[in-house]
Design a protein around this motif. Structure first.
Motif, PDB file in Angstrom:
ATOM      1  N   ALA A 105     -23.321  -4.536  -9.113  1.00  0.00           N
ATOM      2  CA  ALA A 105     -22.730  -5.729  -8.504  1.00  0.00           C
ATOM      3  C   ALA A 105     -22.320  -6.744  -9.563  1.00  0.00           C
ATOM      4  O   ALA A 105     -21.206  -7.318  -9.510  1.00  0.00           O
ATOM      5  N   VAL A 106     -23.197  -6.982 -10.551  1.00  0.00           N
ATOM      6  CA  VAL A 106     -22.854  -7.930 -11.617  1.00  0.00           C
ATOM      7  C   VAL A 106     -21.682  -7.406 -12.446  1.00  0.00           C
ATOM      8  O   VAL A 106     -20.772  -8.154 -12.823  1.00  0.00           O
ATOM      9  N   GLY A 107     -21.683  -6.086 -12.722  1.00  0.00           N
ATOM     10  CA  GLY A 107     -20.560  -5.519 -13.466  1.00  0.00           C
ATOM     11  C   GLY A 107     -19.252  -5.631 -12.713  1.00  0.00           C
ATOM     12  O   GLY A 107     -18.204  -5.942 -13.293  1.00  0.00           O
ATOM     13  N   LEU A 108     -19.310  -5.410 -11.383  1.00  0.00           N
ATOM     14  CA  LEU A 108     -18.091  -5.541 -10.575  1.00  0.00           C
ATOM     15  C   LEU A 108     -17.577  -6.964 -10.592  1.00  0.00           C
ATOM     16  O   LEU A 108     -16.367  -7.204 -10.750  1.00  0.00           O
ATOM     17  N   TYR A 109     -18.477  -7.924 -10.451  1.00  0.00           N
ATOM     18  CA  TYR A 109     -18.027  -9.316 -10.452  1.00  0.00           C
ATOM     19  C   TYR A 109     -17.512  -9.728 -11.827  1.00  0.00           C
ATOM     20  O   TYR A 109     -16.499 -10.440 -11.946  1.00  0.00           O
TER      21      TYR A 109
ATOM     22  N   THR B  55     -13.658   0.355  -6.291  1.00  0.00           N
ATOM     23  CA  THR B  55     -13.283  -0.990  -5.842  1.00  0.00           C
ATOM     24  C   THR B  55     -12.560  -1.748  -6.955  1.00  0.00           C
ATOM     25  O   THR B  55     -11.560  -2.442  -6.705  1.00  0.00           O
ATOM     26  N   LEU B  56     -13.052  -1.621  -8.181  1.00  0.00           N
ATOM     27  CA  LEU B  56     -12.400  -2.280  -9.307  1.00  0.00           C
ATOM     28  C   LEU B  56     -11.002  -1.703  -9.548  1.00  0.00           C
ATOM     29  O   LEU B  56     -10.050  -2.440  -9.853  1.00  0.00           O
ATOM     30  N   GLY B  57     -10.847  -0.396  -9.410  1.00  0.00           N
ATOM     31  CA  GLY B  57      -9.520   0.208  -9.560  1.00  0.00           C
ATOM     32  C   GLY B  57      -8.547  -0.297  -8.514  1.00  0.00           C
ATOM     33  O   GLY B  57      -7.357  -0.527  -8.797  1.00  0.00           O
ATOM     34  N   TYR B  58      -9.020  -0.492  -7.277  1.00  0.00           N
ATOM     35  CA  TYR B  58      -8.168  -1.023  -6.216  1.00  0.00           C
ATOM     36  C   TYR B  58      -7.713  -2.438  -6.571  1.00  0.00           C
ATOM     37  O   TYR B  58      -6.540  -2.805  -6.386  1.00  0.00           O
ATOM     38  N   LEU B  59      -8.651  -3.253  -7.100  1.00  0.00           N
ATOM     39  CA  LEU B  59      -8.287  -4.611  -7.500  1.00  0.00           C
ATOM     40  C   LEU B  59      -7.288  -4.598  -8.655  1.00  0.00           C
ATOM     41  O   LEU B  59      -6.314  -5.371  -8.673  1.00  0.00           O
ATOM     42  N   ALA B  60      -7.527  -3.719  -9.643  1.00  0.00           N
ATOM     43  CA  ALA B  60      -6.636  -3.671 -10.814  1.00  0.00           C
ATOM     44  C   ALA B  60      -5.238  -3.227 -10.431  1.00  0.00           C
ATOM     45  O   ALA B  60      -4.246  -3.631 -11.072  1.00  0.00           O
TER      46      ALA B  60
ATOM     47  N   LEU C 270       0.838  -1.207   0.000  1.00  0.00           N
ATOM     48  CA  LEU C 270       0.000   0.000   0.000  1.00  0.00           C
ATOM     49  C   LEU C 270       0.868   1.250   0.000  1.00  0.00           C
ATOM     50  O   LEU C 270       1.789   1.393   0.810  1.00  0.00           O
ATOM     51  N   ASN C 271       0.570   2.149  -0.911  1.00  0.00           N
ATOM     52  CA  ASN C 271       1.273   3.422  -1.002  1.00  0.00           C
ATOM     53  C   ASN C 271       0.238   4.546  -1.028  1.00  0.00           C
ATOM     54  O   ASN C 271      -0.939   4.325  -0.734  1.00  0.00           O
ATOM     55  N   ALA C 272       0.698   5.726  -1.398  1.00  0.00           N
ATOM     56  CA  ALA C 272      -0.219   6.873  -1.382  1.00  0.00           C
ATOM     57  C   ALA C 272      -1.425   6.671  -2.300  1.00  0.00           C
ATOM     58  O   ALA C 272      -2.579   6.903  -1.881  1.00  0.00           O
ATOM     59  N   PRO C 273      -1.220   6.224  -3.583  1.00  0.00           N
ATOM     60  CA  PRO C 273      -2.408   5.987  -4.420  1.00  0.00           C
ATOM     61  C   PRO C 273      -3.340   4.930  -3.822  1.00  0.00           C
ATOM     62  O   PRO C 273      -4.563   5.016  -3.957  1.00  0.00           O
ATOM     63  N   GLY C 274      -2.763   3.915  -3.169  1.00  0.00           N
ATOM     64  CA  GLY C 274      -3.604   2.878  -2.572  1.00  0.00           C
ATOM     65  C   GLY C 274      -4.481   3.429  -1.465  1.00  0.00           C
ATOM     66  O   GLY C 274      -5.677   3.117  -1.365  1.00  0.00           O
TER      67      GLY C 274
END
Length: 477
Positions: free
Chosen positions: A170-174, A133-138, A100-104
């Motif tokens: 939710a479906v798009g996130l999954y 949430t998707l950006g955090y995963l990516a 984890l850094n500043a962007p995280g």
């Protein structure tokens, strides 16, 4: 809720004033998705009542009692704390993930920063938190409670009536998570990361479905709770209306009958006070007795308003007091013959009172609106029904409307409340007839004091009238 000058809320022109007015307009049109119809009545995704129901919900929503609803920033602070602390703790056990850094940390705080607007823009917030949430995963940061902000936004959208958008997010996130885990992971950090297994994907899908089902169940329970609350409120209003109508009927019957007798006796007293003072004294005595009795009955009705749970101090009048009505009518110059057919029965209090009031109102109308000097009251106990008929020979005096006032309306309402009917109208020979039929339970048996089929008021002598005559007639109005 405190009121400002002019009867308006102090916050009526605040930042939420226009929105609350629009919410009320939507509520009036019937297209408001939450119970209550105003911004303060929007349901909370973390409870069964509105946001203002308790101190915990007020604290969670950031709204103080009596003030304008604020942005729910306290909930956002809690979510931000859990996400930052939980993800920081989780990275110590996931050395293969990006540290984890500043962007995280910006991504971990960006989702909670959107949550204060979830009540005003639930659709935009649920899509925005899904994208964060998707950006955090990516970015390959460690797994942890980073999805909490999306969960809160999802619940708020469902409770606000944006179910399709919530499930679409939710479906798009999954779906995007599957895309990242099984295809795009080769080009995304951390380097050398392997694709996710289907076991973990199935577990994530199961968790998502379970969470969505729990939110939907909470929404259904909340709608049912709100519907039950509205039904209870409507039932209370109906009971209050019925009680007001009952009291209005009682007061009308008591006051109209007594004042009619008093008016007639006052006229007699005025006419005789100079030439026949003793007869005027009799009229004044009748006025005094009638007014005293009327005051007692009115006091009994008013006592039921002051203490609705207490038992009445005096029994409600019934058919056993019909001879007393005949004596009062005789004091007003109307000879009344009372006849009974069939075995008298012990009636329920409501039916007994309704029968008495119907006879009372019918005799009152004869005194007020008819030139007849005699009347006939026939009480017929039939199988499963009580039939009352009150006849006079007319003619109408024309000093009042005998058919369109509250008297006949009250009679019909009393009978209808018991499942019966009242028919009133002129007869072919110029008289007037009132016929009431009240259903009686078959279990009612004749009382032990069943005696002769005819009873007459001793103080009201009149020519004998066969029972068959009092139950016949032509015109009904």
């Amino acid at each position: 809720m405190s009121q400002g000058e002019g009867g308006q809320r102090p916050d009526a022109n605040g930042p939420f004033g226009d929105r609350e007015r629009r919410d009320r307009e939507r509520r009036d049109r019937g297209d408001c998705p939450w119970p209550g119809g105003t911004l303060r009545d929007r349901p909370s995704p973390f409870g069964r009542g509105p946001l203002r129901d308790g101190p915990l919900r007020r604290w969670w929503s950031g709204a103080d009692g009596g003030s304008a609803p604020r942005l729910p920033w306290r909930a956002a602070l809690v979510v931000a704390f859990v996400q930052v602390v939980g993800s920081t703790e989780a990275q110590g056990h996931q050395t293969e993930r990006v540290h984890l850094n500043a962007p995280g940390y910006v991504l971990l705080l960006l989702g909670p920063a959107l949550l204060p607007f979830r009540l005003r823009r639930p659709t935009a917030v649920v899509y925005a938190t899904a994208a964060v949430t998707l950006g955090y995963l990516a970015a390959g940061y460690p797994y942890g409670p980073f999805f909490l902000s999306f969960a809160v936004a999802f619940g708020s959208a469902v409770y606000a009536g944006r179910r399709r958008h919530a499930w679409a997010a939710a479906v798009g996130l999954y779906g995007c998570h599957l895309l990242l885990s099984h295809w795009l992971y080769r080009w995304l950090p951390p380097s050398g990361d392997a694709g996710a297994g289907w076991v973990s994907e199935s577990a994530f899908a199961a968790w998502l479905l379970a969470f969505g089902a729990a939110v939907e169940l909470g929404r259904v329970r909340r709608e049912q709770f709100a519907r039950n609350r509205r039904e209870r409120a409507e039932a209370e209003r109906r009971r209050a209306d019925e009680e007001r109508l009952r009291i209005a009927r009682e007061l009308h019957d008591v006051v109209a009958h007594s004042l009619s007798v008093i008016s007639v006796q006052a006229g007699v007293g005025l006419a005789l006070i100079d030439e026949h003072p003793e007869q005027a004294r009799t009229a004044l005595t009748t006025i005094r007795a009638t007014s005293k009795e009327a005051l007692g009955e009115v006091r009994q009705v008013l006592d039921s308003l002051r203490s609705p749970g207490s038992a009445p101090k005096a029994p409600a009048p019934g058919l056993d007091r019909v001879p007393e009505l005949a004596r009062q009518a005789a004091a007003a110059g109307l000879d009344v013959r009372v006849t009974t057919e069939g075995g008298p029965r012990r009636l329920a209090p409501g039916a007994d009172l309704a029968a008495f009031r119907i006879v009372q109102e019918a005799l009152t109308n004869i005194v007020r609106h008819s030139g007849a000097r005699s009347a006939r009251v026939h009480v017929d106990y039939r199988a499963g029904a009580l039939r009352l008929s009150v006849d006079d020979d007319g003619p109408a005096t024309g000093d009042g409307d005998s058919g369109g006032g509250n008297g006949l309306i009250g009679m019909r309402e009393r009978a209808a409340a018991l499942g019966g009917t009242v028919e009133a109208g002129p007869r072919g020979d110029g008289g007037f007839r009132v016929v009431a039929t009240l259903p009686l339970p078959d279990a009612d048996a004749p009382t032990a004091e069943t005696s002769a089929p005819e009873t007459s008021a001793p103080e009201t002598p009149a020519p004998e009238t066969p029972a068959a005559e009092t139950s016949s007639g032509e015109g009904e109005r």
